[in-house]
Design an enzyme around this catalytic site. Structure first.
Site, PDB file in Angstrom:
ATOM      1  N   ASP A 107     111.196 -75.358  35.367  1.00 49.68           N
ATOM      2  CA  ASP A 107     109.910 -76.054  35.240  1.00 49.68           C
ATOM      3  C   ASP A 107     108.727 -75.273  35.808  1.00 49.68           C
ATOM      4  OD1 ASP A 107     110.095 -76.439  38.053  1.00 49.68           O
ATOM      5  OD2 ASP A 107     111.133 -78.353  37.778  1.00 49.68           O
ATOM      6  N   HIS A 122     117.537 -69.086  35.721  1.00 51.06           N
ATOM      7  CA  HIS A 122     117.655 -69.641  34.365  1.00 51.06           C
ATOM      8  C   HIS A 122     116.370 -69.485  33.561  1.00 51.06           C
ATOM      9  CE1 HIS A 122     121.137 -72.469  35.803  1.00 51.06           C
ATOM     10  NE2 HIS A 122     121.529 -71.234  35.620  1.00 51.06           N
ATOM     11  N   CYS A 153     105.753 -66.053  16.388  1.00 49.77           N
ATOM     12  CA  CYS A 153     105.162 -64.938  17.137  1.00 49.77           C
ATOM     13  C   CYS A 153     103.771 -64.610  16.590  1.00 49.77           C
ATOM     14  CB  CYS A 153     106.087 -63.733  16.989  1.00 49.77           C
ATOM     15  SG  CYS A 153     105.477 -62.234  17.739  1.00 49.77           S
ATOM     16  N   GLY A 195     118.991 -79.905  46.595  1.00 53.66           N
ATOM     17  CA  GLY A 195     118.794 -80.550  45.299  1.00 53.66           C
ATOM     18  C   GLY A 195     119.606 -79.991  44.160  1.00 53.66           C
TER      19      GLY A 195
HETATM   20  P1  OAD Z   1     121.749 -81.464  38.777  1.00 52.84           P
HETATM   21  O1  OAD Z   1     121.000 -82.436  37.940  1.00 52.84           O
HETATM   22  O2  OAD Z   1     123.154 -81.138  38.410  1.00 52.84           O
HETATM   23  O3  OAD Z   1     121.782 -81.972  40.264  1.00 52.84           O
HETATM   24  C1  OAD Z   1     120.686 -82.532  40.917  1.00 52.84           C
HETATM   25  C2  OAD Z   1     121.063 -82.708  42.373  1.00 52.84           C
HETATM   26  O4  OAD Z   1     119.913 -83.104  43.080  1.00 52.84           O
HETATM   27  C3  OAD Z   1     122.134 -83.761  42.647  1.00 52.84           C
HETATM   28  O5  OAD Z   1     123.090 -83.239  43.548  1.00 52.84           O
HETATM   29  C4  OAD Z   1     121.356 -84.923  43.278  1.00 52.84           C
HETATM   30  O6  OAD Z   1     122.127 -85.630  44.242  1.00 52.84           O
HETATM   31  C5  OAD Z   1     120.234 -84.154  43.952  1.00 52.84           C
HETATM   32  N1  OAD Z   1     118.986 -84.910  44.166  1.00 52.84           N
HETATM   33  C6  OAD Z   1     118.458 -85.927  43.457  1.00 52.84           C
HETATM   34  N2  OAD Z   1     117.273 -86.310  43.954  1.00 52.84           N
HETATM   35  C7  OAD Z   1     117.024 -85.501  45.017  1.00 52.84           C
HETATM   36  C8  OAD Z   1     115.948 -85.368  45.957  1.00 52.84           C
HETATM   37  N3  OAD Z   1     114.871 -86.170  45.903  1.00 52.84           N
HETATM   38  N4  OAD Z   1     116.056 -84.421  46.911  1.00 52.84           N
HETATM   39  C9  OAD Z   1     117.132 -83.611  46.987  1.00 52.84           C
HETATM   40  N5  OAD Z   1     118.162 -83.688  46.139  1.00 52.84           N
HETATM   41  C10 OAD Z   1     118.121 -84.603  45.151  1.00 52.84           C
HETATM   42  O7  OAD Z   1     120.834 -80.153  38.850  1.00 52.84           O
HETATM   43  P2  OAD Z   1     121.247 -78.640  39.078  1.00 52.84           P
HETATM   44  O8  OAD Z   1     122.280 -78.522  40.140  1.00 52.84           O
HETATM   45  O9  OAD Z   1     119.982 -77.904  39.234  1.00 52.84           O
HETATM   46  O10 OAD Z   1     121.308 -75.408  33.553  1.00 52.84           O
HETATM   47  O11 OAD Z   1     121.886 -78.297  37.660  1.00 52.84           O
HETATM   48  C11 OAD Z   1     122.282 -76.975  37.411  1.00 52.84           C
HETATM   49  C12 OAD Z   1     122.079 -76.595  35.985  1.00 52.84           C
HETATM   50  O12 OAD Z   1     122.761 -77.494  35.113  1.00 52.84           O
HETATM   51  C13 OAD Z   1     120.650 -76.645  35.479  1.00 52.84           C
HETATM   52  O13 OAD Z   1     119.905 -75.514  35.847  1.00 52.84           O
HETATM   53  C14 OAD Z   1     120.854 -76.694  33.991  1.00 52.84           C
HETATM   54  C15 OAD Z   1     121.950 -77.706  33.935  1.00 52.84           C
HETATM   55  O14 OAD Z   1     122.811 -77.609  32.847  1.00 52.84           O
HETATM   56  C16 OAD Z   1     120.853 -74.861  32.406  1.00 52.84           C
HETATM   57  O15 OAD Z   1     120.074 -75.464  31.675  1.00 52.84           O
HETATM   58  C17 OAD Z   1     121.377 -73.502  32.091  1.00 52.84           C
END
Ligand code: OAD
Length: 253
Positions: A107, A122, A153, A195
């Site tokens: 983002d 990513h 393009c 997060g």
């Molecule tokens: P996830 O959506 O898998 O995980 C979000 C995490 O944030 C969870 O563990 C929640 O408990 C936590 N969470 C929620 N609200 C929060 C807050 N206010 N403060 C802190 N933590 C909070 O997201 P990612 O781990 O980033 O990949 O996911 C990894 C990848 O999976 C993404 O980059 C994307 C997706 O498929 C691609 O698109 C290649």
């Protein structure tokens, strides 16, 4: 909310920090996470359709389908503003001689907040690359809001792709090299993981490496993850509440 006393004491002696973030850090900016309550993959059918749309195979076969999902992600990104968690991470960088941020978020909010040494592993949904001539570009917020069909393009009229990693694609080599150098070889004094459900090995590994070498390791997440038992402090709470507490202690030390 308070930090544990032993963490506050330890933060006083830190001179290098690595921060690793995922979608949860943008949750308080109103951007939907992927997993967990209210996440994009929460509804199985919607989740599967999203993953399929965001795959390299769909981009080749039906770029319009990929762009429908990417333009929605891009619209959410340009309509959002950095929150207290993003700002705390900027303060950490400004307070220390060595800082690195590894983010899975596409983002762009970390850079918008002011983070400089960012490995956006990513990519970024506003960045584009031409499938024909490889020309790189970046959408303005107004262009994102106006996006309807598959963008073309400006140089050669070829089909553009988002310059972000799709499912089934390799990570950019230059970013992997930086990750190795800045997080695995030259391990920071403190590694904070915030997060993220930490499902990818390249996210888990730097945290385990830091823990194995006796560095300070902190997790910030309302929910436990597979990393919780490996870090020295697993803090349950929101990034927007906890990261400012940590950054303020480091900044005042
Ligand atoms: P996830 O959506 O898998 O995980 C979000 C995490 O944030 C969870 O563990 C929640 O408990 C936590 N969470 C929620 N609200 C929060 C807050 N206010 N403060 C802190 N933590 C909070 O997201 P990612 O781990 O980033 O990949 O996911 C990894 C990848 O999976 C993404 O980059 C994307 C997706 O498929 C691609 O698109 C290649």
């Amino acid at each position: 909310m308070r930090l544990p006393d032993d963490l506050v004491d330890a933060l006083g002696n830190v001179s290098s920090v690595g921060v690793i973030t995922g979608a949860g850090v943008s949750a308080e900016s109103g951007i939907q996470t992927y997993r967990g309550q209210g996440g994009i993959y929460d509804d199985e059918a919607e989740g599967d359709a999203t993953v399929e749309a965001l795959s390299a195979a769909t981009l080749r076969a039906d770029p319009g389908r990929t762009w429908r999902v990417v333009s929605e992600l891009a619209r959410r990104a340009v309509d959002a503003a950095p929150n207290a968690a993003h700002e705390a991470i900027v303060l950490l960088e400004q307070s220390l001689p060595r800082f690195v941020l590894l983010t899975q978020n596409v983002d762009g909010l970390h850079r918008l907040a002011g983070s400089r040494n960012v490995i956006d592993i990513h990519g970024d949904v506003l960045d584009t690359r031409c499938l024909a001539c490889d020309e790189r570009g970046r959408f303005t917020p107004a262009e994102v809001r106006a996006l309807r069909n598959t963008p073309r393009c400006q140089a050669c009229d070829g089909i553009l792709r988002p310059d972000a990693v799709l499912f089934g694609e390799m990570l950019p080599e230059e970013k992997i090299l930086r990750l190795h150098h800045e997080l695995l070889e030259d391990v920071p004094d403190l590694v904070i993981v915030a997060g993220t459900t930490a499902i990818f090995p390249y996210i888990v590994q730097p945290v385990l490496e830091a823990a194995g070498r006796g560095r300070l390791t902190v997790e910030v997440n309302p929910e436990p993850t597979q990393l919780s038992e490996h870090v020295r402090w697993s803090l349950r709470g929101k990034a927007g509440d906890l990261l400012p507490l940590i950054a303020n202690v480091v900044a005042e030390a």
